[in-house]
Design an enzyme around this catalytic site. Sequence first.
Site, PDB file in Angstrom:
ATOM      1  N   SER A 192      -3.539  13.987 -14.398  1.00 27.01           N
ATOM      2  CA  SER A 192      -4.849  13.877 -15.035  1.00 27.01           C
ATOM      3  C   SER A 192      -5.245  15.238 -15.589  1.00 27.01           C
ATOM      4  O   SER A 192      -4.653  16.261 -15.208  1.00 27.01           O
ATOM      5  CB  SER A 192      -5.852  13.426 -13.963  1.00 27.01           C
ATOM      6  N   TYR A 198     -10.496  14.296  -5.802  1.00 24.74           N
ATOM      7  CA  TYR A 198      -9.588  13.840  -6.867  1.00 24.74           C
ATOM      8  C   TYR A 198      -8.899  15.025  -7.550  1.00 24.74           C
ATOM      9  O   TYR A 198      -7.689  14.991  -7.787  1.00 24.74           O
ATOM     10  CB  TYR A 198     -10.371  13.002  -7.875  1.00 24.74           C
ATOM     11  N   ASP A 230       0.864  -1.180   0.000  1.00 28.44           N
ATOM     12  CA  ASP A 230       0.000   0.000   0.000  1.00 28.44           C
ATOM     13  C   ASP A 230       0.905   1.236   0.000  1.00 28.44           C
ATOM     14  O   ASP A 230       1.579   1.522   0.991  1.00 28.44           O
ATOM     15  CB  ASP A 230      -0.888  -0.041   1.253  1.00 28.44           C
TER      16      ASP A 230
HETATM   17  N1  LIG Z   1      -8.544   5.678 -16.223  1.00 29.19           N
HETATM   18  C1  LIG Z   1      -8.722   6.991 -16.343  1.00 29.19           C
HETATM   19  O1  LIG Z   1      -9.697   7.459 -16.970  1.00 29.19           O
HETATM   20  C2  LIG Z   1      -7.704   7.943 -15.760  1.00 29.19           C
HETATM   21  C3  LIG Z   1      -7.710   9.279 -16.198  1.00 29.19           C
HETATM   22  C4  LIG Z   1      -6.743  10.160 -15.725  1.00 29.19           C
HETATM   23  C5  LIG Z   1      -5.784   9.711 -14.822  1.00 29.19           C
HETATM   24  N2  LIG Z   1      -5.814   8.413 -14.396  1.00 29.19           N
HETATM   25  C6  LIG Z   1      -4.770   7.997 -13.457  1.00 29.19           C
HETATM   26  O2  LIG Z   1      -4.012   6.980 -14.085  1.00 29.19           O
HETATM   27  C7  LIG Z   1      -3.364   6.195 -13.072  1.00 29.19           C
HETATM   28  C8  LIG Z   1      -3.519   4.739 -13.428  1.00 29.19           C
HETATM   29  O3  LIG Z   1      -4.895   4.402 -13.351  1.00 29.19           O
HETATM   30  P1  LIG Z   1      -5.586   3.323 -14.302  1.00 29.19           P
HETATM   31  O4  LIG Z   1      -6.478   4.066 -15.222  1.00 29.19           O
HETATM   32  O5  LIG Z   1      -4.577   2.385 -14.845  1.00 29.19           O
HETATM   33  O6  LIG Z   1      -6.543   2.637 -13.229  1.00 29.19           O
HETATM   34  P2  LIG Z   1      -6.495   1.173 -12.575  1.00 29.19           P
HETATM   35  O7  LIG Z   1      -7.538   1.204 -11.517  1.00 29.19           O
HETATM   36  O8  LIG Z   1      -6.554   0.141 -13.641  1.00 29.19           O
HETATM   37  O9  LIG Z   1      -5.025   1.136 -11.931  1.00 29.19           O
HETATM   38  C9  LIG Z   1      -4.679   1.851 -10.763  1.00 29.19           C
HETATM   39  C10 LIG Z   1      -3.926   0.899  -9.847  1.00 29.19           C
HETATM   40  O10 LIG Z   1      -3.511   1.623  -8.672  1.00 29.19           O
HETATM   41  C11 LIG Z   1      -3.600   0.708  -7.603  1.00 29.19           C
HETATM   42  N3  LIG Z   1      -3.706   1.412  -6.315  1.00 29.19           N
HETATM   43  C12 LIG Z   1      -4.691   2.243  -5.906  1.00 29.19           C
HETATM   44  N4  LIG Z   1      -4.469   2.636  -4.645  1.00 29.19           N
HETATM   45  C13 LIG Z   1      -3.303   2.050  -4.260  1.00 29.19           C
HETATM   46  C14 LIG Z   1      -2.539   2.063  -3.050  1.00 29.19           C
HETATM   47  N5  LIG Z   1      -2.942   2.759  -1.971  1.00 29.19           N
HETATM   48  N6  LIG Z   1      -1.378   1.356  -3.007  1.00 29.19           N
HETATM   49  C15 LIG Z   1      -0.970   0.652  -4.079  1.00 29.19           C
HETATM   50  N7  LIG Z   1      -1.657   0.572  -5.243  1.00 29.19           N
HETATM   51  C16 LIG Z   1      -2.811   1.272  -5.319  1.00 29.19           C
HETATM   52  C17 LIG Z   1      -4.868  -0.104  -7.875  1.00 29.19           C
HETATM   53  O11 LIG Z   1      -4.887  -1.341  -7.184  1.00 29.19           O
HETATM   54  C18 LIG Z   1      -4.804  -0.265  -9.386  1.00 29.19           C
HETATM   55  O12 LIG Z   1      -4.219  -1.499  -9.771  1.00 29.19           O
HETATM   56  C19 LIG Z   1      -3.999   6.620 -11.745  1.00 29.19           C
HETATM   57  O13 LIG Z   1      -3.122   7.473 -11.064  1.00 29.19           O
HETATM   58  C20 LIG Z   1      -5.246   7.366 -12.166  1.00 29.19           C
HETATM   59  O14 LIG Z   1      -5.610   8.336 -11.200  1.00 29.19           O
HETATM   60  C21 LIG Z   1      -6.737   7.529 -14.846  1.00 29.19           C
END
Ligand SMILES: NC(=O)c1ccc[n+]([C@@H]2O[C@H](COP(=O)([O-])OP(=O)(O)OC[C@H]3O[C@@H](n4cnc5c(N)ncnc54)[C@H](O)[C@@H]3O)[C@@H](O)[C@H]2O)c1
Length: 251
Positions: free
Chosen positions: A139, A152, A60
Amino acid sequence: MSSSFAEQVVVVSGAAGGVGREVVMKLLEHGARICATDITSSVQDLENLAPGRIVAVAADVTRSDDVERIFNRAEDAFGPVDILVNNAGFIISKSVHDTSEEEWDSVMNANAKAFFLMARRALPSMIERQSGSIVATGSISSVVGLPEQAAYCAAKGALLQLVRQMAVDYAPKGIRVNAVGAGSINTPFLTRYLDGLENPKAGEAAIKSAHPLGRWAEPSEIADAIIYLAGSSASFVTGHILMADGGYSAR
Ligand SMILES: NC(=O)c1ccc[n+]([C@@H]2O[C@H](COP(=O)([O-])OP(=O)(O)OC[C@H]3O[C@@H](n4cnc5c(N)ncnc54)[C@H](O)[C@@H]3O)[C@@H](O)[C@H]2O)c1
C-alpha cells in the site's frame, strides 16, 4: 511482452475481495491453475469460473493450520505451487492512542504475520525447484505515514521489509519476491472505510484529490501490476515495490 502462466500453479489469498477476484480472473485468462482462498465462504463460488482449473479454500491466513490446508489443497489438485499472490488484508483506521491491543494484533496478523506464514509454507518446494515468484499486496501505507492508520501502516511497512529481506535471501535460489504499493482502490475495503467516516462524500473527494491522477484505482489496475510482477515479464525484478498509486507517493 506479457507473461504466460500456462500450467503455472498459483495461490491467491483475499480472492473473494475486489483485487483478489480480479487477479484470479486475469490469471485464468492467462492459463494458470489456481488455488483461491479467503476467510469468506463465498470464495467457493469462484470454482464455477473454470471447473478443473481452480479450487477454492475458505481459510484464515493468520492461522498456520489453515495455511497448511490451503497449500495441501493446491498441491493435491495441481502439484507444487509456482507463484504466491499474498493479497488478503484489512484495515482498522485508528491512531495509536485509540488502538486496542486486540485491534493492533488483528491488523498485524492479517497483513504481516499471514504473509510470513504463507511465504514460509510456499518456499520449501520453490527452493527445491530453484524457481518461484511471490507478490504481496502492499500500500502507500507501506512507504508513508497516513493519518489514523497506526496498525495498518506498521503492518504494511513490515510486509514491505519482509519482501526486501526475502528477495535477498532467496534470489540465489531463483525465487523473486515483490510488492505492489496500491493507492486507494474501488473495493469493499474502501467502501467500509468511507462508511466509517462522518462525511463519506467529503472523504471520497479528499481521497481522490490526494492522488495526482485525481481518482482512485479500479481493482483491475492493481491486478495488472500484481500479474506483471508475478510473471516472467518481471524476470529481473526482485525486492521491488511497484507503486500503483496514481502518483500519490511522487508528491
Ligand atoms: N482498497 C484499498 O483502498 C486498498 C489500498 C491499498 C492496499 N489495499 C490492500 O489490497 C489488498 C486487497 O484488498 P481489497 O481492496 O481487494 O479489499 P477487500 O476487502 O475487497 O478484499 C480483501 C480480502 O481479504 C480477505 N481477508 C481479510 N482477512 C483475512 C484473513 N485473516 N484470512 C483470509 N482472508 C482474509 C477478506 O475477506 C477480503 O475478501 C489488501 O491487502 C489491502 O490491504 C487496499
